[in-house]
Design a protein around this motif. Structure first.
Motif, short mmCIF file in Angstrom:
data_model
loop_
_atom_site.label_atom_id
_atom_site.label_comp_id
_atom_site.label_asym_id
_atom_site.label_seq_id
_atom_site.Cartn_x
_atom_site.Cartn_y
_atom_site.Cartn_z
N ALA A 104 11.21 16.39 -8.79
CA ALA A 104 10.04 15.53 -8.69
C ALA A 104 10.15 14.65 -7.46
O ALA A 104 11.24 14.45 -6.92
N GLN A 105 9.04 14.14 -7.04
CA GLN A 105 8.96 13.23 -5.89
C GLN A 105 8.29 11.94 -6.36
O GLN A 105 7.29 11.99 -7.06
N ALA A 106 8.87 10.81 -5.98
CA ALA A 106 8.30 9.52 -6.34
C ALA A 106 7.32 9.06 -5.27
O ALA A 106 7.63 9.06 -4.09
N MET A 107 6.16 8.66 -5.69
CA MET A 107 5.17 8.02 -4.82
C MET A 107 5.20 6.54 -5.16
O MET A 107 5.51 6.17 -6.30
N TYR A 108 4.86 5.69 -4.21
CA TYR A 108 5.03 4.26 -4.43
C TYR A 108 3.90 3.47 -3.80
O TYR A 108 3.18 3.96 -2.94
N ASN A 109 3.76 2.25 -4.27
CA ASN A 109 2.88 1.28 -3.63
C ASN A 109 3.32 -0.11 -4.03
O ASN A 109 4.15 -0.29 -4.91
N VAL A 110 2.78 -1.07 -3.34
CA VAL A 110 3.08 -2.48 -3.58
C VAL A 110 1.78 -3.20 -3.87
O VAL A 110 0.75 -2.90 -3.27
N SER A 111 1.81 -4.13 -4.80
CA SER A 111 0.65 -4.98 -5.01
C SER A 111 1.10 -6.44 -5.02
O SER A 111 2.22 -6.71 -5.46
N PRO A 112 0.31 -7.32 -4.48
CA PRO A 112 -0.98 -7.04 -3.87
C PRO A 112 -0.82 -6.16 -2.64
O PRO A 112 0.23 -6.18 -1.98
N GLU A 113 -1.87 -5.39 -2.33
CA GLU A 113 -1.81 -4.43 -1.23
C GLU A 113 -1.41 -5.07 0.08
O GLU A 113 -0.69 -4.47 0.88
N SER A 114 -1.86 -6.30 0.33
CA SER A 114 -1.56 -6.96 1.60
C SER A 114 -0.07 -7.24 1.78
O SER A 114 0.41 -7.44 2.90
N ALA A 115 0.70 -7.21 0.69
CA ALA A 115 2.15 -7.43 0.78
C ALA A 115 2.88 -6.20 1.32
O ALA A 115 4.02 -6.31 1.76
N GLY A 116 2.25 -5.05 1.32
CA GLY A 116 2.88 -3.82 1.79
C GLY A 116 3.36 -3.92 3.23
O GLY A 116 4.37 -3.32 3.60
N ALA A 117 2.65 -4.67 4.05
CA ALA A 117 3.02 -4.81 5.45
C ALA A 117 4.33 -5.58 5.62
O ALA A 117 4.95 -5.51 6.68
N TYR A 118 4.75 -6.30 4.59
CA TYR A 118 5.95 -7.14 4.66
C TYR A 118 7.08 -6.65 3.77
O TYR A 118 8.15 -7.25 3.75
N PHE A 119 6.84 -5.60 3.01
CA PHE A 119 7.85 -5.05 2.09
C PHE A 119 8.58 -3.94 2.82
O PHE A 119 8.03 -2.87 3.04
#
Length: 186
Positions: A104-119
């Motif tokens: 399997a492959q893990a897909m990911y995201n960060v919330s709030p979305e705007s925090a993704g630029a800093y994670f």
């Protein structure tokens, strides 16, 4: 006659350009998301920052498994407090509940979305497909930090927690050559 021929060539050229752009749109969109953090896409870093920031955040961890994949998946720690610029390592535990090997492959995201630029992730199991044997359990680390630049973003001023969320999806079967060609393997 010459005018019609020019129009036909222009239409054919425009059609080919649009076809080319349609094939390029998905990779271009992925590159845009990776560069900007759009849609909660995290960043990839080679090293930790040299300075620590001043703000503390609560970082929460979420784990999901797509339908049809018989894996149990959970963070070992549901949340941590983290100062910007500080590197953290957390672990997820995954177990293949089936009687056969699966990938399997893990897909990911960060919330709030705007925090993704800093994670920023330095290391993550999500960078590669994972394969587990029957009933096998594995601990998988994520090494990350929150970029101290988050402190200068006025849109993030009132944000005090960030959630890192993963979903494992079954890997697509790969056909092998020889007598088993065309058969699906898991």
């Amino acid at each position: 006659m010459k005018g019609r021929r020019g129009i036909a060539i222009a239409i054919a050229g425009a059609s080919l350009l649009m076809l080319g752009l349609s094939f390029a749109s998905a990779p271009l969109y992925r590159m845009y998301c990776a560069a900007t953090g759009f849609g909660g896409t995290t960043q990839v870093a080679k090293t930790a920052p040299s300075t620590r920031g001043l703000r503390d955040f609560t970082v929460r961890f979420d784990a999901n498994v797509a339908p049809g994949l018989t894996w149990r998946f959970e963070p070992e720690t549901p949340e941590i407090k983290l100062r910007t610029g500080e590197t953290a390592t957390i672990f997820y535990r995954v177990t293949n509940m089936s009687d056969h090997e699966t990938s399997a492959q893990a897909m990911y995201n960060v919330s709030p979305e705007s925090a993704g630029a800093y994670f920023d992730k330095i290391s993550c199991f999500c960078f590669a497909e994972q394969t587990l044997g029957p009933r096998e359990t594995m601990e998988m680390p994520v090494v990350f930090f929150l970029d101290p630049a988050i402190e200068n973003d006025q849109g993030m001023r009132d944000v005090h927690s960030v959630t890192l969320s993963y979903t494992f999806f079954a890997a697509k079967p790969v056909a092998t050559g020889g007598a088993d060609a065309g058969k699906k393997s898991l």
